[in-house]
Motif scaffolding. Structure first.
Motif, PDB file in Angstrom:
ATOM      1  N   ALA A   8     -31.782  20.204   6.074  1.00 16.81           N
ATOM      2  CA  ALA A   8     -31.672  21.642   6.695  1.00 16.81           C
ATOM      3  C   ALA A   8     -33.318  22.165   6.817  1.00 16.81           C
ATOM      4  O   ALA A   8     -33.555  23.106   7.628  1.00 16.81           O
ATOM      5  CB  ALA A   8     -30.762  22.353   6.020  1.00 16.81           C
ATOM      6  N   LEU A  25     -25.020  25.135   6.720  1.00 19.76           N
ATOM      7  CA  LEU A  25     -26.371  24.809   6.867  1.00 19.76           C
ATOM      8  C   LEU A  25     -26.586  24.054   8.187  1.00 19.76           C
ATOM      9  O   LEU A  25     -25.973  23.008   8.360  1.00 19.76           O
ATOM     10  CB  LEU A  25     -27.087  24.002   5.882  1.00 19.76           C
ATOM     11  N   ARG A  26     -27.329  24.376   8.945  1.00 20.35           N
ATOM     12  CA  ARG A  26     -27.634  23.726  10.272  1.00 20.35           C
ATOM     13  C   ARG A  26     -28.545  22.404   9.832  1.00 20.35           C
ATOM     14  O   ARG A  26     -29.828  22.582   9.307  1.00 20.35           O
ATOM     15  CB  ARG A  26     -28.504  24.484  11.411  1.00 20.35           C
ATOM     16  N   THR A  27     -28.202  21.082  10.045  1.00 16.66           N
ATOM     17  CA  THR A  27     -28.704  20.034   9.607  1.00 16.66           C
ATOM     18  C   THR A  27     -28.502  18.991  10.605  1.00 16.66           C
ATOM     19  O   THR A  27     -27.528  18.998  11.430  1.00 16.66           O
ATOM     20  CB  THR A  27     -28.158  19.470   8.358  1.00 16.66           C
TER      21      THR A  27
END
Length: 284
Positions: free
Chosen positions: A60, A113-115
């Motif tokens: 992230a 979370l953007r991952t």
């Protein structure tokens, strides 16, 4: 038939997977001998699962996942040690509490979370589709782990099996313990790319079990463990190509089959040998 069998060797990504997989398998196999003989299997299982939140956070933040995974693995080992030393909870229970909590936290983080990290690749590896950056990271981490094990192997062996003597000849027991934990975390970091968080524990336990069943000396045990792990890696990747199946699953299945054959047919400690020994004892 031979041409079909050799077809995978024509592709660079297959050769890269075989090479990095063999290196990771060798490093994990050497560590597995210490883990099996000392009864530290839960430690390897715990750290392998606890790296998940570190992988998610590092991805992230745009950091190399090796950094996050290594930090999370060390945090698990040190956290379990803190719980054990500051409470009535025993070591195995402390490990169970810490690693399950961290693994669950990693799964929850994936929802918020953007991952770029894909959950399937994290859990089960992606050795055939590993990115160039991750390839070199895995190669560096696996190679460094293997090199340190070869250089400090004698000190680690003495620390694991006779810490009193090790302390008596001036070895720093605390430093060697942290070194072993660091090597274990590093091997898991490398193994995550090959077989994922869930299956890397097989590389940390099964090779040592195979070596333990086949010999009574530590040196030969390590050689057998490495040979079994590297063979399983190569055979598993080839099977995954020909059968169109998961390479991580194929690697672990091959390794498990080698263990099953060893368990039955080991000349001294196998089931058949034990049965023959009981018959001879009964006849006498």
């Amino acid at each position: 038939m031979m041409q079909s069998f050799l077809a995978p060797f024509q592709y660079p990504f297959m050769l890269e997977a075989m090479g990095v997989g063999a290196l990771v398998a060798a490093a994990c196999a050497l560590l597995s001998c210490y883990i099996v003989l000392k009864g530290w299997s839960l430690l390897g299982d715990a750290i392998s699962h606890a790296v998940l939140p570190g992988v998610v956070i590092a991805s992230a933040l745009g950091l190399p996942i090796a950094i996050g995974a290594f930090a999370a693995g060390m945090a698990c080992a040190l956290g379990a040690g803190f719980v054990q030393s500051h409470s009535r909870v025993k070591e195995d229970a402390a490990l169970g509490v810490v690693f399950t909590g961290m693994f669950a936290a990693g799964i929850v983080m994936l929802a918020f979370l953007r991952t770029d990290a894909h959950i399937t690749h994290i859990l089960f590896g992606n050795i055939l589709g590993i990115e160039p950056e991750d390839f070199w990271q895995t190669l560096a981490v696996g190679g460094a782990t293997l090199l340190v094990l070869l250089v400090k192997g004698r000190d680690l062996t003495l620390f694991c099996f006779d810490p009193t003597h090790a302390r008596g000849i001036g070895l720093n027991i605390a430093a060697l313990r942290y070194l072993f934990l660091a090597l274990l975390s590093a091997a898991i970091v490398a193994g995550v790319q090959a077989v994922g968080v869930i299956l890397v524990v097989a590389l940390l336990i099964t090779p040592g079990c195979i070596g333990y069943l086949l010999c009574n000396r530590f040196g030969p045990m390590q050689l057998i463990a490495v040979a079994a792990a590297v063979f399983a890696n190569l055979a598993g990747i080839l099977l995954s190509y020909h059968l169109n199946i998961s390479p991580a699953g194929a690697i672990v299945v091959v390794l498990s089959l080698v263990f099953a054959v060893t368990l039955v047919a080991a000349p001294e400690h196998g089931l058949l040998a034990s049965r023959r020994a009981r018959r001879r004892a009964a006849a006498e």
